[in-house]
Write an enzyme that holds these catalytic residues in place. Structure first.
Site, mmCIF file in Angstrom:
data_model
loop_
_atom_site.group_PDB
_atom_site.id
_atom_site.type_symbol
_atom_site.label_atom_id
_atom_site.label_comp_id
_atom_site.label_asym_id
_atom_site.label_seq_id
_atom_site.Cartn_x
_atom_site.Cartn_y
_atom_site.Cartn_z
ATOM 1 N N SER A 10 0.848 -1.200 0.000
ATOM 2 C CA SER A 10 0.000 0.000 0.000
ATOM 3 C C SER A 10 0.875 1.239 0.000
ATOM 4 C CB SER A 10 -0.893 0.018 1.236
ATOM 5 O OG SER A 10 -1.406 1.332 1.405
ATOM 6 N N HIS A 35 -1.345 -1.340 -4.176
ATOM 7 C CA HIS A 35 -2.585 -1.004 -3.469
ATOM 8 C C HIS A 35 -2.634 0.512 -3.287
ATOM 9 C CE1 HIS A 35 -6.037 -1.942 -0.904
ATOM 10 N NE2 HIS A 35 -5.597 -0.991 -0.086
ATOM 11 N N ASP A 37 -4.774 3.631 -1.876
ATOM 12 C CA ASP A 37 -5.815 4.001 -0.909
ATOM 13 C C ASP A 37 -6.349 5.402 -1.173
ATOM 14 O OD1 ASP A 37 -6.034 1.728 0.932
ATOM 15 O OD2 ASP A 37 -3.927 2.153 1.369
ATOM 16 N N MET A 39 -8.855 8.249 0.056
ATOM 17 C CA MET A 39 -9.625 8.699 1.233
ATOM 18 C C MET A 39 -10.092 10.130 1.008
ATOM 19 S SD MET A 39 -7.236 7.222 4.267
ATOM 20 C CE MET A 39 -6.508 5.581 4.198
ATOM 21 N N HIS A 68 -8.484 1.147 -3.788
ATOM 22 C CA HIS A 68 -9.374 0.934 -2.634
ATOM 23 C C HIS A 68 -10.046 2.272 -2.332
ATOM 24 C CE1 HIS A 68 -9.525 0.072 2.014
ATOM 25 N NE2 HIS A 68 -10.725 0.250 1.500
ATOM 26 N N MET A 139 -11.351 -5.664 5.749
ATOM 27 C CA MET A 139 -10.514 -4.756 6.527
ATOM 28 C C MET A 139 -10.188 -5.424 7.864
ATOM 29 S SD MET A 139 -10.029 -2.160 4.624
ATOM 30 C CE MET A 139 -8.999 -1.314 5.829
ATOM 31 N N GLY A 144 -8.710 4.262 7.301
ATOM 32 C CA GLY A 144 -8.372 5.671 7.465
ATOM 33 C C GLY A 144 -6.892 5.936 7.649
ATOM 34 N N GLY A 183 -2.533 -3.958 9.060
ATOM 35 C CA GLY A 183 -1.745 -4.619 10.098
ATOM 36 C C GLY A 183 -1.135 -5.944 9.693
#
Ligand code: DX5
Ligand code: ZN
Length: 230
Positions: A10, A35, A37, A39, A68, A139, A144, A183
């Site tokens: 990511s 990946h 992200d 937001m 994503h 997830m 976030g 994680g």
């Protein structure tokens, strides 16, 4: 059953001032997907990057870009990401008023489509759309931010989704990837695979390593070694 595993670094944890170099480095280090992200400071309390950044990194890598979307509303921005070179687009069902329509829109735009389920989002969102899914993303943190701790209850959920996918395929359905995000580290990736995931997002685990001395490659190799040693 043997399953092929995909690693998806990511870039949320990459150096944004050097994104082109960063994506080239993780591709060279053996990444299967990038990946990406997205937001919007509305659906999630953070703000990252949009289609222009996707378009900017596209020429730097040949591997698929896995977008994503953590945005609401969802539909307006999908064709923009498809034009910007996205290959997979996933979104959260809570963020779309018409989930079936959004899934169709992604495929009609030429991308693989998927749903993302938050830790507290029930699997019932998958009930009537299995044939429209190319990927399901669970997830394992609340969306976030990078660098959060893996929520262990995800393992139970992964097993349940793996059973749903296997039953779907056994009944003649199309293959569906099972991705996990949040994680993921060297010390838990093998348990995550054991629970049924085949595609692993890793942000801080990969980009937290200094790349100067082949650090990204070393992390990716250790993740693969953990998967192989299951
Ligand atoms: C969180 C993002 C993740 C994040 C994962 O909302 O969706 O993709 O980058 O970062 P790590 O691997 O550090 O948990
Ligand atoms: Zn993500």
């Amino acid at each position: 059953m043997t399953r092929s595993f995909r690693l998806a670094p990511s870039i949320l944890s990459a150096d944004f001032a050097r994104l082109g170099e960063e994506v080239r480095a993780v591709q060279a280090a053996g990444a299967d997907l990038i990946h990406f992200d997205v937001m919007d400071n509305h659906y999630v309390p953070n703000l990252t990057m949009g289609p222009m950044v996707c378009q900017a990194i596209r020429p730097h890598v040949s591997i698929p870009i896995d977008v994503h979307l953590m945005v609401r509303p969802v539909d307006r921005i999908i064709p923009d990401f498809a034009r910007a070179g996205a290959n997979l687009i996933t979104f959260h069902p809570e963020a779309s008023d018409h989930v079936d329509r959004t899934l169709q829109l992604i495929r009609d735009s030429g991308c693989k489509a998927g749903l993302v389920l938050n830790p507290a989002t029930p699997l019932s969102h998958l009930d009537h759309v299995m044939d429209r899914l190319d990927i399901i993303l669970l997830m394992s943190v609340n969306p976030g931010f990078g660098g959060q701790r893996f929520i262990d209850a995800t393992l139970v959920k992964l097993r349940a989704v793996r059973a749903r996918i296997d039953a779907h395929v056994a009944a003649g359905g199309q293959p569906i990837w099972l991705e996990v995000d949040g994680g993921v580290k060297g010390d838990n990736i093998s348990a995550i695979a054991e629970a049924g995931a085949d595609t692993f997002v890793a942000g801080s685990a990969v980009f937290g390593a200094p790349d100067a001395d082949g650090g990204y490659r070393a992390v990716m190799q250790s993740l693969r070694a953990a998967l192989a040693g299951r």
